[in-house]
Design a protein around this motif. Sequence first.
Motif, short mmCIF file in Angstrom:
data_model
loop_
_atom_site.label_atom_id
_atom_site.label_comp_id
_atom_site.label_asym_id
_atom_site.label_seq_id
_atom_site.Cartn_x
_atom_site.Cartn_y
_atom_site.Cartn_z
N PHE A 159 38.85 64.61 48.20
CA PHE A 159 38.30 63.37 47.68
C PHE A 159 36.91 63.14 48.28
N MET A 160 36.03 62.49 47.52
CA MET A 160 34.70 62.16 48.01
C MET A 160 34.79 60.83 48.76
N CYS A 161 34.31 60.82 50.02
CA CYS A 161 34.38 59.60 50.84
C CYS A 161 32.98 59.05 51.07
N HIS A 162 32.84 57.76 50.84
CA HIS A 162 31.56 57.08 51.01
C HIS A 162 31.78 55.80 51.82
N SER A 163 30.67 55.28 52.36
CA SER A 163 30.79 54.15 53.26
C SER A 163 30.60 52.79 52.63
N ASN A 164 29.86 52.70 51.53
CA ASN A 164 29.47 51.36 51.07
C ASN A 164 29.73 51.19 49.57
N ALA A 165 30.69 50.36 49.24
CA ALA A 165 31.02 50.10 47.82
C ALA A 165 29.88 49.41 47.09
N CYS A 166 28.95 48.80 47.83
CA CYS A 166 27.78 48.19 47.20
C CYS A 166 26.85 49.25 46.62
N GLN A 167 27.10 50.52 46.91
CA GLN A 167 26.32 51.63 46.37
C GLN A 167 27.16 52.47 45.42
N LEU A 168 28.15 51.87 44.80
CA LEU A 168 29.07 52.58 43.92
C LEU A 168 28.34 53.34 42.81
N ALA A 197 28.88 38.98 44.29
CA ALA A 197 28.20 39.20 43.01
C ALA A 197 27.72 40.65 42.90
N ASN A 198 27.18 41.19 43.99
CA ASN A 198 26.71 42.57 44.00
C ASN A 198 27.87 43.54 43.77
N LEU A 199 28.97 43.32 44.47
CA LEU A 199 30.13 44.20 44.31
C LEU A 199 30.68 44.15 42.89
N LEU A 200 30.83 42.95 42.35
CA LEU A 200 31.34 42.83 40.98
C LEU A 200 30.39 43.47 39.97
N ASN A 201 29.10 43.33 40.19
CA ASN A 201 28.11 43.97 39.31
C ASN A 201 28.25 45.50 39.39
N GLN A 202 28.42 46.03 40.58
CA GLN A 202 28.61 47.48 40.75
C GLN A 202 29.88 47.95 40.03
N ILE A 203 30.94 47.19 40.15
CA ILE A 203 32.21 47.54 39.51
C ILE A 203 32.06 47.53 37.99
N ILE A 204 31.41 46.49 37.46
CA ILE A 204 31.21 46.38 36.02
C ILE A 204 30.36 47.54 35.49
N GLN A 205 29.30 47.87 36.20
CA GLN A 205 28.44 48.99 35.77
C GLN A 205 29.16 50.33 35.85
N ALA A 206 29.98 50.50 36.87
CA ALA A 206 30.64 51.79 37.12
C ALA A 206 31.82 52.05 36.20
N LEU A 207 32.43 50.98 35.71
CA LEU A 207 33.66 51.10 34.91
C LEU A 207 33.33 51.27 33.44
N ASN A 211 34.57 38.07 34.32
CA ASN A 211 34.03 39.42 34.18
C ASN A 211 34.96 40.43 33.52
N PHE A 212 36.24 40.12 33.46
CA PHE A 212 37.23 41.06 32.94
C PHE A 212 38.28 40.30 32.12
N THR A 213 39.05 41.04 31.35
CA THR A 213 40.23 40.48 30.73
C THR A 213 41.38 40.72 31.70
N ILE A 214 41.95 39.63 32.21
CA ILE A 214 43.07 39.78 33.14
C ILE A 214 44.34 39.97 32.31
N GLU A 215 44.94 41.14 32.43
CA GLU A 215 46.16 41.43 31.69
C GLU A 215 47.38 40.81 32.35
N LYS A 216 47.40 40.82 33.67
CA LYS A 216 48.46 40.12 34.39
C LYS A 216 48.13 40.05 35.86
N VAL A 217 48.80 39.13 36.53
CA VAL A 217 48.70 38.97 37.98
C VAL A 217 50.12 39.04 38.51
N GLU A 218 50.35 39.96 39.42
CA GLU A 218 51.70 40.14 39.98
C GLU A 218 51.69 39.74 41.45
N PHE A 219 52.74 39.07 41.86
CA PHE A 219 52.89 38.64 43.25
C PHE A 219 53.75 39.66 43.99
#
Length: 193
Positions: A95-104, A134-144, A166-174
């Motif tokens: 697996f590729m390992c990286h340090s910062n999800a803000c650079q996804l 906001a930065n993390l969510l933006n990275q996730i949206i761009q990457a997905l 930012n997404f369609t929530i299909e479900k939330v499980e506890f």
Amino acid sequence: MGDKRLNFNEYLLFLQGFLTNPQRVGSVMPSSRFLAAKVVESVPWDEVKAVAELGSGTGAITRFMKTQLTGSKKVLLFERDKKMRENLKTKYPDFMCHSNACQLVKKLNQDDIGQLDCIISGLPFFNFTSEMRANLLNQIIQALKPGGIFIAFQYSLQMKKRFAENFTIEKVEFVPCNFPPAFVYICRKRSAM
């Protein structure tokens, strides 16, 4: 199938990470096998060719993911804590390992991966500044990719409204059998994003 339980050293490593930086680690203990199983069973693995796990920690969820991965799937792990990241590199050399999800997005480009089919996140979003969230969510949206799945576990429902923006929530499980108990958000990226 492999052992899906953490060893004692991994618990200590996680606790040390929490004590060093509780804002980034978010919990005193790694995810339970119950939480890991719930997260991993929510992924349509037959549709996944490239996946990222944000906040991999000691690999509590990663070890469950590994049992589902077949063929030439690309896996990126992101972990800020250097000791935990080194542990992941040793346990998961493929697996590729990286340090910062803000650079996804940057890491996807460097690793010659287009967009991801799935992103799994254990990041404690609510602990972060609004700018970092906001930065993390933006990275996730761009990457997905459009229609891609985003699974995040959180220890409260405070991020539900933000995820729904930012997404369609299909479900939330506890998941009560975790410390602390957790909510698993299963979301899809909208095609028009």
